[in-house]
Write an enzyme that holds these catalytic residues in place. Structure first.
Site, PDB file in Angstrom:
ATOM      1  CB  SER A 171      94.407  77.544  -0.622  1.00 56.75           C
ATOM      2  OG  SER A 171      93.907  76.279  -0.317  1.00 56.75           O
ATOM      3  CG  ASP A 213      90.711  74.161  -7.006  1.00 55.46           C
ATOM      4  OD1 ASP A 213      91.215  73.129  -6.480  1.00 55.46           O
ATOM      5  OD2 ASP A 213      90.778  75.292  -6.476  1.00 55.46           O
ATOM      6  CG  HIS A 226      93.999  74.590  -5.151  1.00 52.66           C
ATOM      7  ND1 HIS A 226      92.785  75.053  -4.664  1.00 52.66           N
ATOM      8  CD2 HIS A 226      94.893  74.763  -4.144  1.00 52.66           C
ATOM      9  CE1 HIS A 226      92.944  75.474  -3.424  1.00 52.66           C
ATOM     10  NE2 HIS A 226      94.199  75.319  -3.073  1.00 52.66           N
TER      11      HIS A 226
END
Lengths: 489, 477
Positions: A294, A386, A421
C-alpha cells in the site's frame, strides 16, 4: 465404560487444552498438585446439551503434523479410528491477542477405514468446501456475535499463534460450545523460526525492528514497509528472517520522530534505515531489497528510482501505486491523497472505498514515479478486486511505462482476480472489511479492502511463494530458480 | 560478459565479507563454540579465509524446524558450488553443560544441493543414507567427561540442536561454518499439561494430552539409576496417553528405599482414577529395574490389573517372596560375577545369569494375565535381558499363557533402549547403591543397530499400546 469429564475440560476458549485464556502461551503449562485425591468421576453434562460419549467413536484420534510449524508451512490433519463413513465436523478455534474468538469448520465423511485426511478429502460444507489442506486457518472468521470489522494481526511475534483443532460427531454449523468433541489437539503457528533474533532498533532516529536469521551470516537484507495505518508491524519481517533474509520492519508514520515533532519523515529517514542495514555486520551490504504494501509501495518506488544512496537488489510492491507528485516526498504524497479524498465512495453499510482516489491514472508525468528509470528487478503484486487502492490500474500503467522505456524485463507482475487489498502471508485470515484509523486525521472508519475469501487466500499463498523465489533469486543471485526448493509452501 | 558479471559479484561478495569481518572485530581463521540457548542467541562468528569463494551464500533449511523427538526432519542445503565436498555437523549443549556433536561428509550435486534425506554420507559419526544421522549419532565432543548419557530433565523446553555446514571434509573444528541454523526437538507436544505430584509419599510427573479426553493411561517406570525421568512420559502423552512418570527412589538411595507394593498401587490408582483417564485402559511401561517392579506387581498385586505391559531390558530376579523390597540386598551376593572389560567398564550380565539359576528369586510370571511385550537387546552387557526373556517365555508357555507374550530381540543392541534418535550410550556412569561408589557400567550395543532398534521398537511399542489401549486394530504413529 465410565465417560464423565471434569468440568474444567468442557467448552471452548481453549480450556480443555490447558492453555490459558490468552491462548498465546509459549511454554507448556506446569501445575503443582500437592495431593491427588481419589477422584469420583463427574457425571453428565454441566449445562444441558446432549453429551454422551459415543461408544463407536470412543477412540477417535486426531493428529496435526507438524504440531509446531511456521505460519507459511502446510500441515496435515488426520482423523483416525472413527466409525467408517461417519459424518464428522473438524473445527478450529483461535483466541487472538485482542481477546476475540475466531473459528472455522468443515464437514467431512470418514472413509471405509474411519479416517479423514484434510489434505486429500473434500469438505462438503462449513467455512470452506472442497479439498483445502489449510482451509481451517485461512477461513477463520470471528465467531457469531462478534464485533464487526475485526482483523487478525499478530503483534507479539515471539510467541506462537495457538489454534485448537477438534473433531465433532455429525455435521455441525453451530453450538460447538454445547457439545463435547471426540478429540482435540493444539497447534502452534510461529512467525519466528528457532534461532531468529529480534532486535529493536532506535539508533539513527529510527523506529524499527530487525530480525536476524539463525546462523553466522552475513545475510542479504530487506526493508519492510507497511501502509497507511502506521505502527510497527513485525510479523512479515520475522517470517522473512525465518527464510534467511535479515529483515527490518520500519515504522515511518507513527515513529518516534513524528510523534515528537508532528512532522512526517523525509527521504533521509529511509536512507538512514538502508545505511543501518548496509553497515550491519550481519548484513551483506550489496544485497538489500525493499518490500512494501500500500503506502509502503509509494515510498519504495520513489526511493528505488530517485535515491542516490539506495542501491536496491530488487523491490517488491504489494497493492500499491506509483501515482504521487514527483516533487517532494511523503508529506506531499499524503497531501495529494488528501486533496483527492473527495473521490471516496461509500457502500450501503458506510464502508469507505478509496480506490478512486488516484483514478484515472494521470498522464501527467509529474504525478507519477517514472518506473522507466528503474534499474533493479521489480515485482508487483495486485488484487483485481482491490477496493482500497487502484493497484491494478497502476500496475498496468507501470507496465506500459516500462515497456516504452525498454526496462520491462525487470518487471514481474502478479495480478489476482477476486483478491483484495490486504495480500498477506499465506493462510492468514482474509479481511474484506475492517476498522481502520487514519494516521493523519485520526479518524476511525470501516474500510472496504475487497476480495473474495477463497480466491484471496489462494492469491496470498501463490504470491508469497513467488515472492520468496523472487527475493532468493535476486538476493542469493546465481541460483537457478529450478533448483530452489521451497517445500511446504 | 556473464563471466565478468560473475567475477564482479564474487569480488563484491568477498568484499562484503571482509567488511563485515572488520566491523565484527573478528579475524580470519578463528572460530567460536556455539551455544544454543532458549532465545536462539549465538556467539558472533568470524570468517575463515579457507571458506568458499562462491558468489552466493548457501541456503540451509531444516524442516520441520520444531519437531517432537520421535519425528523425522529434512536437512537441505542449496546454492552450493556443484560437486564439492562439505561437512554437515549438529551440535547440542546439554543441560549438564556438555557438548554433543554428530557430523556427516557430503558432496553437493550438479545443482549445488545436498539433501541429508537423499544423499550418502561418506563418513563422520555416521555413513550411508541416514536422514536422522545428525541426531542419533550425537556423541560427546572430544575432550569431554566420560560415561555421559544424554537425558532431558526439563521436558517443558526443547532440545536445541544447531546444524552447521562446513567447507570440505577435513577437520571442521578449525573452520567457521558457512551457514547454520537451530532446530528444536520437543518431548512435549503443544497443549500437553504437566502436573507435578508431590504429596510427600508419591513423587512423579503426570502428563495429560490436550483434548476432551478421557484417555488411556500409562504408568512409566525407569530403572536402577533412580530419580524422576519424565521424557518418555511426556512423549507418550504427545501420542495420546495420560502418562505418570513415577519416581520410586532417588539416585543413589535404593538402599534406603522400601519398594512396597503399596507405593506402586497408590500410583496406579492415582492414574486409573484420574478424571482424564479411562480406568479400564491403563498400561505399564518399564525398563531394567522397573521391569522387576512391573512384573512383580502384575503377577502378585491384587490391585494392579493393567490392560497391557511393556518391559524393556528385562530383569526378573528379586528377593525371595512376594515383595519387591530388598533387591539391593539380593544382588551383591553375586557381585563376584561382575567382570570388567578392556576399558575398565563393569559388565553385570553374568550377575543376572547367576541369579536366573535361583528359582526362588524370580518373579512368578506364570501368574501374569495380560498381554506382555518384551523388548531386549542381544548385546545387553548390563543384564542378561535376552536370557531373562527366554526364561519368561518358557514359564509362560508352560502355564499356557504363551499367547499373551510378544518378544522383540534386537541384534547388536545394548541395554538402554530409549525413544528414537536418542544418542546411543554404550557405557555410562552409575552410582553403586551398596557403596555409593561411582563406576562405569557397560551397556553394550553398536551405535547404528542400536539406533535402528530404538526407532523400530518405539513404533512397535506405540502400535502395541494403541492396539490394547485404544480401539483400533491398526498400528499407527
Amino acid at each position: 465404560m465410565r465417560h464423565g469429564l471434569g468440568s474444567e475440560f468442557r467448552g471452548l476458549a481453549g480450556c480443555w487444552c490447558g492453555a490459558d485464556a490468552a491462548g498465546d502461551q509459549l511454554t507448556p503449562q506446569t501445575h503443582k498438585e500437592t495431593r491427588i485425591k481419589q477422584k469420583t468421576r463427574a457425571r453428565g453434562p454441566a449445562a444441558g446439551g446432549q453429551f454422551k460419549m459415543d461408544e463407536k467413536h470412543c477412540c477417535v484420534t486426531l493428529s496435526v503434523q507438524p504440531s509446531r510449524g511456521l505460519v507459511d508451512e502446510k500441515f496435515v490433519i488426520l482423523v483416525q479410528n472413527s466409525f467408517p463413513s461417519s459424518l464428522l465436523t473438524i473445527y478450529a478455534h483461535h483466541q487472538c491477542e485482542d481477546g476475540y474468538s475466531w473459528h472455522a469448520f468443515a464437514h467431512y465423511t470418514s472413509d471405509a477405514t474411519g479416517a479423514v485426511n484434510v489434505s486429500e478429502d473434500c469438505s462438503t460444507g462449513g467455512t470452506y468446501s472442497g479439498v483445502e489442506a489449510m482451509g481451517l486457518l485461512w477461513s477463520l472468521k470471528p465467531v457469531p456475535g462478534s464485533k464487526p470489522g475485526l482483523r487478525m494481526r499478530k503483534k507479539n511475534v515471539q510467541a506462537p499463534m495457538v489454534v485448537t483443532i477438534s473433531v465433532y460427531s455429525g455435521h455441525l454449523t453451530e453450538g460447538f460450545g454445547d457439545q463435547v468433541p471426540l478429540a482435540g489437539v493444539e497447534v502452534e503457528r510461529w512467525y519466528m523460526a528457532p534461532g531468529v533474533q529480534r532486535i529493536p532498533v532506535t539508533e539513527d532516529g529510527l523506529t524499527a525492528t530487525l530480525f536476524l536469521p539463525s546462523g553466522p551470516g552475513p545475510f542479504p537484507g530487506l526493508l519492510d514497509l507497511w501502509g497507511g495505518g502506521g505502527q510497527l508491524v513485525e510479523y512479515r519481517a520475522a517470517l522473512l528472517a525465518s527464510h534467511g533474509i535479515a529483515s527490518m520492519a520500519i515504522d515511518y508514520l507513527t515513529c518516534k520522530y513524528t510523534m515528537e515533532t508532528g512532522k512526517i519523515v523525509e527521504q533521509d529517514y529511509f536512507e538512514m534505515a538502508y545505511k543501518f542495514l548496509q553497515k550491519h555486520p550481519k548484513v551483506l551490504g550489496s544485497r538489500i531489497a525493499m518490500l512494501g504494501l500500500s503506502l509502503g509501495t509509494s515510498v519504495i518506488l520513489k526511493m528505488a528510482v530517485h535515491s542516490q544512496i539506495m542501491k536496491l537488489s530488487c523491490a517488491a510492491c504489494v497493492s500499491g501505486s506509483h501515482v504521487q507528485p514527483v516533487d517532494g516526498f511523503l508529506k506531499e504524497v499524503l497531501d495529494y491523497f488528501g486533496k483527492n479524498s473527495g473521490n471516496a465512495r461509500f457502500t450501503e453499510d458506510n464502508e469507505v472505498i478509496w480506490r478512486d482516489l488516484l483514478l484515472p491514472i494521470p498522464t501527467d508525468l509529474s504525478l507519477k514515479v517514472d518506473v522507466g528509470k528503474l534499474q533493479c528487478p521489480l515485482m508487483l503484486i495486485v488484487g483485481e478486486d482491490d477496493q482500497n487502492w487502484c493497484a491494478y490500474e497502476s500496475a498496468m500503467d507501470m507496465k506500459g511505462m516500462m515497456e516504452r522505456a525498454g526496462n520491462n524485463h525487470l518487471l514481474t507482475l502478479l495480478s489476482y482476480p477476486n483478491a483484495g487489498h490486504l495480500i498477506e502471508p499465506p493462510y492468514m485470515t482474509h479481511a474484506r472489511v475492517s476498522h481502520f484509523r487514519d494516521v493523519q486525521s485520526q479518524q476511525k472508519m470501516m474500510v472496504l479492502w475487497g476480495g473474495q475469501t477463497l480466491e484471496h487466500s489462494r492469491a496470498q499463498e501463490d504470491a508469497w511463494r513467488k515472492l520468496l523465489v523472487f527475493l532468493r533469486k535476486n538476493l542469493y543471485s546465481g541460483a537457478k530458480s529450478g533448483s530452489l526448493s521451497l517445500s511446504n509452501l | 560478459m556473464i563471466f565478468l558479471k560473475k567475477l564482479m559479484q564474487t569480488v563484491q561478495w568477498f568484499a562484503d565479507l571482509l567488511n563485515s569481518t572488520k566491523r565484527s572485530g573478528g579475524s580470519f581463521g578463528s572460530s567460536s563454540v556455539e551455544k544454543g540457548d532458549r532465545d536462539g542467541l549465538h556467539g558472533v562468528f568470524s570468517w575463515s579465509a579457507a571458506m568458499s569463494l562462491s558468489s552466493t551464500p548457501p541456503i540451509l533449511s531444516v524442516r520441520p524446524s520444531r519437531a517432537l523427538v520421535d519425528e523425522a526432519f529434512e536437512v537441505l542445503v542449496e546454492n552450493l558450488p556443484p560437486v564439492s565436498p562439505f561437512t554437515l555437523r549438529s551440535l547440542h549443549h546439554s543441560e549438564d553443560g556438555d557438548d554433543w556433536e554428530a557430523y556427516g561428509r557430503y558432496v553437493s550435486d550438479h545443482s549445488g544441493r545436498v539433501s541429508v534425506s537423499e544423499d550418502l554420507s561418506f563418513g563422520g559419526t555416521y555413513s550411508g543414507m541416514e536422514p536422522l544421522g545428525l541426531i542419533w549419532s550425537l556423541r560427546p565432543v572430544p575432550g569431554s567427561r566420560t560415561g555421559l548419557r544424554l537425558r532431558k530433565k526439563d521436558v517443558t523446553t526443547p532440545m536445541l540442536i544447531t546444524i552447521s555446514l562446513y567447507n570440505g571434509h577435513e577437520d571442521f573444528r578449525d573452520n567457521s561454518p558457512l551457514v547454520s541454523m537451530v532446530t528444536e526437538r520437543w518431548y512435549m507436544g503443544p497443549g500437553i499439561q504437566r502436573i507435578e505430584i508431590t504429596d510427600g509419599e508419591l513423587r512423579g510427573g503426570l502428563f495429560i494430552p490436550p483434548g476432551p479426553g478421557p484417555f488411556p493411561g500409562i504408568l512409566d517406570l525407569w530403572g536402577g539409576g533412580g530419580g524422576l525421568l519424565e521424557y518418555r512420559s511426556a512423549l507418550l502423552a504427545s501420542r495420546g496417553y495420560v502418562c505418570l512418570a513415577l519416581e520410586y527412589f532417588k539416585t543413589g538411595q535404593m538402599k534406603s528405599t522400601d519398594m512396597s507394593f503399596e507405593y506402586f498401587e497408590n500410583a496406579y490408582h492415582v492414574l486409573k482414577d484420574h478424571p482424564q483417564v479411562i480406568p479400564d485402559r491403563v498400561g505399564i511401561i518399564s525398563l531394567c529395574l522397573g521391569t522387576i517392579v512391573t512384573l512383580g506387581l502384575v503377577a502378585e498385586s491384587t490391585e494392579i490389573k493393567p490392560c497391557c505391559v511393556v518391559c524393556i531390558s528385562n530383569i526378573i530376579s528379586k528377593s525371595p517372596g512376594k515383595t519387591l523390597s530388598g533387591f539391593h540386598r539380593s544382588i551383591p551376593s553375586e557381585f563376584n560375577k561382575i567382570r570388567v572389560d578392556e576399558n575398565n567398564h563393569q559388565i553385570w550380565r553374568d550377575v543376572g545369569l547367576a541369579l536366573l539359576q535361583e528359582p526362588s528369586m524370580k518373579v512368578d510370571v506364570a501368574k501374569i494375565n495380560c498381554p506382555l511385550l518384551l523388548v531386549n537387546g542381544c548385546d545387553d552387557q548390563n543384564w542378561c535381558a535376552v536370557e531373562t526373556a527366554d526364561d519368561i517365555s518358557k514359564t509362560m508357555n508352560a502355564a499356557g499363557k504363551g499367547h499373551l507374550l510378544t518378544r522383540l530381540d534386537y541384534p547388536e543392541t545394548g541395554h538402554l533402549i530409549e525413544p528414537p534418535f536418542s544418542p546411543h550410550c554404550p557405557a555410562g556412569n552409575f552410582i553403586m547403591y551398596s557403596s555409593n561408589q561411582k563406576v562405569l557400567q557397560r551397556y553394550g550395543g553398536k551405535t547404528k543397530p542400536h539406533s535402528d532398534a530404538q526407532d523400530d521398537s518405539w513404533r512397535k511399542i506405540l502400535s502395541f499400546l494403541r492396539h490394547h489401549l485404544y480401539c483400533s486394530q491398526k498400528a499407527m504413529m
